[in-house]
Each structure stands twice: as structure tokens, then as C-alpha cells.
Design a protein around this motif. Sequence first.
Motif, PDB file in Angstrom:
ATOM      1  N   LEU A 116       1.308  -1.462   0.192  1.00 40.37           N
ATOM      2  CA  LEU A 116      -0.107  -0.616   0.225  1.00 40.37           C
ATOM      3  C   LEU A 116       0.600   1.079  -0.196  1.00 40.37           C
ATOM      4  O   LEU A 116       1.651   1.603   0.230  1.00 40.37           O
ATOM      5  CB  LEU A 116      -0.706  -0.188   1.516  1.00 40.37           C
ATOM      6  N   ALA A 117       0.233   2.732  -0.622  1.00 42.96           N
ATOM      7  CA  ALA A 117       1.451   3.413  -0.649  1.00 42.96           C
ATOM      8  C   ALA A 117       1.020   4.348   0.919  1.00 42.96           C
ATOM      9  O   ALA A 117       2.250   4.933   0.762  1.00 42.96           O
ATOM     10  CB  ALA A 117       0.364   4.140  -1.499  1.00 42.96           C
ATOM     11  N   GLN A 118       0.870   4.268   1.741  1.00 42.47           N
ATOM     12  CA  GLN A 118       0.467   4.088   3.254  1.00 42.47           C
ATOM     13  C   GLN A 118       0.526   3.275   4.004  1.00 42.47           C
ATOM     14  O   GLN A 118      -0.376   2.365   3.874  1.00 42.47           O
ATOM     15  CB  GLN A 118      -1.209   5.443   3.585  1.00 42.47           C
ATOM     16  N   LYS A 119       0.930   3.127   5.166  1.00 43.78           N
ATOM     17  CA  LYS A 119       1.146   2.478   6.155  1.00 43.78           C
ATOM     18  C   LYS A 119      -0.195   2.288   7.219  1.00 43.78           C
ATOM     19  O   LYS A 119      -1.071   3.315   6.569  1.00 43.78           O
ATOM     20  CB  LYS A 119       2.411   2.445   6.688  1.00 43.78           C
ATOM     21  N   VAL A 120      -0.418   0.709   7.489  1.00 44.65           N
ATOM     22  CA  VAL A 120      -1.446   0.429   7.948  1.00 44.65           C
ATOM     23  C   VAL A 120      -1.101   0.118   9.658  1.00 44.65           C
ATOM     24  O   VAL A 120       0.473   0.032  10.165  1.00 44.65           O
ATOM     25  CB  VAL A 120      -1.642  -0.609   7.812  1.00 44.65           C
ATOM     26  N   THR A 121      -2.235   1.458  10.645  1.00 38.70           N
ATOM     27  CA  THR A 121      -1.764   1.286  11.810  1.00 38.70           C
ATOM     28  C   THR A 121      -2.346   0.592  13.068  1.00 38.70           C
ATOM     29  O   THR A 121      -3.553   0.987  12.553  1.00 38.70           O
ATOM     30  CB  THR A 121      -1.853   2.983  12.511  1.00 38.70           C
ATOM     31  N   TYR A 122      -2.087  -0.467  13.838  1.00 35.39           N
ATOM     32  CA  TYR A 122      -2.694  -1.662  14.707  1.00 35.39           C
ATOM     33  C   TYR A 122      -2.686  -0.503  15.918  1.00 35.39           C
ATOM     34  O   TYR A 122      -1.551  -0.030  16.549  1.00 35.39           O
ATOM     35  CB  TYR A 122      -2.848  -2.628  14.247  1.00 35.39           C
ATOM     36  N   ASP A 123      -3.668   0.057  16.615  1.00 31.93           N
ATOM     37  CA  ASP A 123      -3.251   0.475  18.182  1.00 31.93           C
ATOM     38  C   ASP A 123      -4.627  -0.318  18.892  1.00 31.93           C
ATOM     39  O   ASP A 123      -5.514   0.005  18.717  1.00 31.93           O
ATOM     40  CB  ASP A 123      -3.832   1.624  17.759  1.00 31.93           C
ATOM     41  N   PRO A 124      -3.879  -1.068  19.663  1.00 32.09           N
ATOM     42  CA  PRO A 124      -4.627  -1.809  20.904  1.00 32.09           C
ATOM     43  C   PRO A 124      -4.757  -1.421  21.875  1.00 32.09           C
ATOM     44  O   PRO A 124      -5.385  -1.674  22.848  1.00 32.09           O
ATOM     45  CB  PRO A 124      -3.989  -2.955  21.397  1.00 32.09           C
TER      46      PRO A 124
END
Length: 155
Positions: A116-124
Motif C-alpha cells: 500500500l502507498a500508506q502504512k496501516v496502523t494497529y492500535d490496541p
Amino acid sequence: AVALVLESDPWVEKLADEIADRAVDALTPHGVLIGGLARAGKSTIAFRLRRALRARGVRALWVRLDDWIVPASERPAASTLLERYRMSDADDALRCLMDGRAVQTPGYDTLRRVQLAQKVTYDPCDAAVVIVEGVPALLLKAREEIGRASCRERV
């Protein structure tokens, strides 16, 4: 799509009850791994489980392991399952998530088979449950730590 949203799955509802009971008093997030063959319904189960947990007042984070797939142009043509995923990075990310820390991944477009062009963020943050879904979920080395982390009790 209508059935997915409107119908419930008795098995998932029972699982959500069990997870909600365990997650209530946990010091760290409770981990759930959903793995198996491609197109076997892992994402459907993850969606329904997250929805069922929300209905019980339990915040759940859904993590897609596909976001750690190596783009097709960067892997050998005859690559194995484990070579198609950034398994070490996914393991590290799972450990961070279980410790309550956010992670970023390059992400993956499954249709175009590119990063993807933009990062994916996972925030718990505030998540009582972290649902990790993907073909190699049960092969993650960090899976052994999930059970120990979720069993800690508050003092």
C-alpha cells in the motif's frame, strides 16, 4: 453480505461469551488467532467475533496478517507460504500489540498484489481483545505468549 450482517452464528456467539468472560479481568489484551486455508471464512469469523464482542461491551482490535504479505514483485515465483509473509515482523508486531503498543505495517493490496502507498496502523489502546486473522496465524511464534499474557490477573 446481508446474511453476514443480519444473521448471527451460534458458534461465534458462544465463543464471544467465553472470550468476554476471560477478557474482563485481564491485565493485558486477550489474544485470539484465526488461521487456516485461504477462502475458508477466517475474515467472516473475525468480523462476526468482533461484532459479537462489541455487543457485549468488549472492545476488540482486528488485525489482518495480509498486511504483512511481501509484494509479489519482491518474492520468488515459487515462494512458500512462510516466504510470502514477513513472519518475523508479524511476530514482533503481535508481541507489541499484546503489550498494548501500537504498530505500523506497510499494508498490502491483495487485488494488485502490491504494498500500500500508506502504512496501516494497529492500535490496541483500550482493546480487551486482539483478533489476529490470516492464513499463517497459527504459525506465529508469538502465539505461545498470547495464552500467558491473557491469563495474568490484576493485583
